[in-house]
Every structure is written in structure tokens, then in C-alpha cells.
Design an enzyme around this catalytic site. Structure first.
Site, mmCIF file in Angstrom:
data_model
loop_
_atom_site.group_PDB
_atom_site.id
_atom_site.type_symbol
_atom_site.label_atom_id
_atom_site.label_comp_id
_atom_site.label_asym_id
_atom_site.label_seq_id
_atom_site.Cartn_x
_atom_site.Cartn_y
_atom_site.Cartn_z
ATOM 1 C CE LYS A 1 -3.933 -2.145 2.394
ATOM 2 N NZ LYS A 1 -3.349 -3.384 2.924
ATOM 3 C CG PHE A 2 4.436 1.476 -2.367
ATOM 4 C CD1 PHE A 2 5.622 1.751 -1.696
ATOM 5 C CD2 PHE A 2 4.282 0.232 -2.956
ATOM 6 C CE1 PHE A 2 6.639 0.805 -1.624
ATOM 7 C CE2 PHE A 2 5.297 -0.724 -2.883
ATOM 8 C CZ PHE A 2 6.475 -0.437 -2.226
ATOM 9 C CB ALA A 3 0.184 6.047 0.504
ATOM 10 N N GLY B 1 6.452 10.115 -5.812
ATOM 11 C CA GLY B 1 7.113 9.146 -6.693
ATOM 12 C C GLY B 1 8.535 8.811 -6.283
ATOM 13 C CE1 TYR C 1 -12.449 -11.382 6.764
ATOM 14 C CE2 TYR C 1 -13.561 -11.568 8.882
ATOM 15 C CZ TYR C 1 -12.398 -11.494 8.137
ATOM 16 O OH TYR C 1 -11.180 -11.538 8.767
HETATM 17 P P1 5BU Z 1 -8.350 -11.334 6.835
HETATM 18 O O1 5BU Z 1 -7.676 -12.109 7.891
HETATM 19 O O2 5BU Z 1 -8.975 -12.209 5.722
HETATM 20 O O3 5BU Z 1 -9.324 -10.328 7.379
HETATM 21 O O4 5BU Z 1 -7.156 -10.527 6.146
HETATM 22 C C1 5BU Z 1 -7.366 -9.632 5.091
HETATM 23 C C2 5BU Z 1 -6.052 -9.159 4.513
HETATM 24 O O5 5BU Z 1 -6.309 -8.284 3.430
HETATM 25 C C3 5BU Z 1 -5.153 -8.401 5.463
HETATM 26 O O6 5BU Z 1 -3.824 -8.690 5.127
HETATM 27 C C4 5BU Z 1 -5.449 -6.945 5.175
HETATM 28 O O7 5BU Z 1 -4.311 -6.120 5.377
HETATM 29 C C5 5BU Z 1 -5.781 -6.982 3.708
HETATM 30 N N1 5BU Z 1 -6.773 -5.977 3.272
HETATM 31 C C6 5BU Z 1 -8.058 -5.935 3.751
HETATM 32 O O8 5BU Z 1 -8.450 -6.723 4.597
HETATM 33 N N2 5BU Z 1 -8.932 -5.010 3.249
HETATM 34 C C7 5BU Z 1 -8.585 -4.097 2.329
HETATM 35 O O9 5BU Z 1 -9.413 -3.307 1.885
HETATM 36 C C8 5BU Z 1 -7.235 -4.154 1.858
HETATM 37 C C9 5BU Z 1 -6.375 -5.085 2.337
HETATM 38 BR BR1 5BU Z 1 -6.730 -2.953 0.593
#
Ligand code: 5BU
Length: 262
Positions: free
Chosen positions: A94-96, A99, A214
Site C-alpha cells: 500500500k504505497f502512498a 514518486g 467479510y
Molecule cells: P483477513 O484475515 O482475511 O481479514 O485478512 C485480510 C487481509 O487483506 C489483510 O492482510 C489486510 O491487510 C488486507 N486488506 C483488507 O483486509 N482489506 C482491504 O481493503 C485491503 C487489504 Br486494501
């Protein structure tokens, strides 16, 4: 963009972005749209999980900066596993920044991400310079970039006009930007085909105590037109059942894709 019900194989054939093409071919060859997010802090545990999930996944997603005993040996072993099991490595960095800074963060420091991660991602917030900085380092060595167009977490500010502007930014750099991290398909245009990789996937739970939300593979792939499900705790949360749980998510993701294509 290819129609929503186009197969990964058909999209791979005509895709102009080399990394997107490679990933679509891999998904079709291996019959999987599952990515595992291995958010563990020990190298040994990371490698064990990846080796067990390996046969069922197209992408391993890492947060390399949470590994407490990081060494060059870890990336060498991870790279060997990516060849053994045929998957790509995605460092969720997640670079932010501007440049110049991101090009240094991507190429240098302890992790030298560009030397081993096929894919990384960036926020659009700094403007086009963030892509230019990463492209300068990543493109000559065949890497690909995902733009963060949306997030899975409650209250995310990456919505509406921000998301739209992120898609516009990606359009200006299609030779390097292969797609998005997002919660749904980002474009219906037939002259472009951005892949969408989607975190926030689990079948057992609806979320966690810190804002994660989720959705199921069916919702993400079949209903919302995403391409890859990213599953973390849903798989590594049961350390003794990595193979079995990966197999289950792989089947759920692939069945959802097949229903979408019919
Ligand atoms: P989980 O254990 O399935 O909740 O992990 C989700 C992974 O995806 C975790 O490494 C987060 O840093 C990554 N992630 C996320 O959950 N949601 C986002 O919107 C982004 C990354 Br971008």
C-alpha cells in the site's frame, strides 16, 4: 472490458498487460481464483502455510514488514515455493507517497520488494506520481501494480469520486497497472480489462472487532464480478487445517466463477 461472464482464458488471450495476462493464464491453468493472505509473524510459519496452501492458490499475499525474523533466505524460499506450486507473490505494501520516495521504498531498504514480489499495490492519494515512481522500478523487471480503489473496512473513505478518480488514474497507466483492490468490478468498458482482487472474504464470520467486513466467495465473485478472493484468517486461522480450508475456499471461489460464466 471483457464481458462479465468472459472466462479467464478468453481474457488472458487478448490482455495487453503482461502481469494481468500471466495471472489470468495461471488461474485458468490451475483452476483457482483463491489468494491466501499469510499475515503471520514467523518465517517458518509463513513458509509452512504457503507450502500447504500452495496447490490451491493463484497468489500469495504478504505483509513482509510484520515478519519478525525476516531475511533474504525467506524471500528465496518463498520464491522457490512460487515456482514449485505455480503462484504469484503479491506484497500488500500500500504505497502512498511521492514518486521519488515510493521508488526507493519499492527497490531498496531491508525488503527490496521489487526484487521478489510480482505484484504490489498503491493508494491513489498522492496522485499520478506514485504510479510513475513504482513504474520506473517495477516495469523494467516485469512487475505489476494494483491500485487501491476501495477497501473492505467499515467507514473507508475510498468511495464515490475517490474511487472513480482512482480508476481514471489506472487508465492512464495500463501498461503497468493490472487492476484494483476493490469490492466489486470497476469498469464495464469493453476497451479495458482491469483485474479485481478482493480482500474481506470469509465464510464463517461477518467481520472482526476492528472494522473488517467479510463477504462470501459467492457474493464477491458471482454477484459483484471480482476476479480473485483474498482470504486471510479464514484459512490461516485454523493452523492445523490449512490444506483442507484452502481446498474449500478454492472450490467455493471456482464454483462461483463458473456460475458467473454460464
Ligand atoms: P483477513 O484475515 O482475511 O481479514 O485478512 C485480510 C487481509 O487483506 C489483510 O492482510 C489486510 O491487510 C488486507 N486488506 C483488507 O483486509 N482489506 C482491504 O481493503 C485491503 C487489504 Br486494501
Amino acid at each position: 472490458m471483457a464481458p462479465k461472464n468472459a472466462t479467464y482464458a478468453a481474457r488472458a488471450k487478448v490482455h495487453k498487460n503482461p502481469l494481468a495476462k500471466q495471472l489470468l493464464e495461471l488461474m485458468e491453468r490451475k483452476k483457482t481464483n483463491l489468494s491466501i493472505s499469510v499475515d503471520v509473524t514467523s518465517s517458518e510459519e509463513l513458509l509452512r502455510i504457503v507450502d500447504q496452501a500452495g496447490p490451491h492458490i493463484c497468489v500469495v499475499k504478504t505483509h513482509i514488514d510484520i515478519v519478525e525474523d525476516f531475511s533474504q533466505d525467506l524471500v528465496e524460499k518463498l520464491t522457490a515455493l512460487s515456482k514449485k506450486h505455480d503462484f504469484l507473490i503479491f506484497e500488500d505494501r500500500k504505497f502512498a507517497d511521492i514518486g521519488n520516495t515510493v521508488s526507493l521504498q519499492y527497490s531498496s531498504g531491508v525488503y527490496k520488494i521489487a526484487s521478489w514480489a510480482h505484484i504490489t499495490n498503491a493508494h491513489a492519494v498522492p496522485g499520478d506520481g506514485v504510479v510513475a515512481g513504482l513504474k520506473k522500478v517495477g516495469q523494467p523487471v516485469g512487475r505489476g501494480l494494483l491500485m487501491l480503489a476501495e477497501m473492505s473496512s467499515a467507514g473507508s473513505l475510498a468511495t464515490g469520486s475517490y474511487t472513480t478518480a482512482t480508476v481514471e488514474m489506472a487508465r492512464r497507466h495500463q501498461d503497468f497497472v493490472m487492476g484494483f483492490i476493490a469490492q466489486r468490478r470497476m469498469s464495464e468498458r469493453d476497451d479495458e480489462d482491469f483485474l479485481v482482487l478482493t480482500p474481506g472474504v470469509q465464510m464463517e464470520s461477518k467481520g472482526d472487532a476492528m472494522g473488517q467486513q467479510y463477504r462470501t466467495p459467492q457474493q464477491v465473485i458471482e454477484k459483484d464480478g471480482c476476479d480473485v478472493i483474498i482470504v486471510g484468517r479464514g484459512i490461516y486461522g485454523q493452523p492445523d487445517k490449512i490444506e483442507e480450508t484452502s481446498r474449500m475456499y478454492r472450490a467455493a471461489g471456482w464454483e462461483a466463477y463458473q456460475r458467473r460464466c454460464t
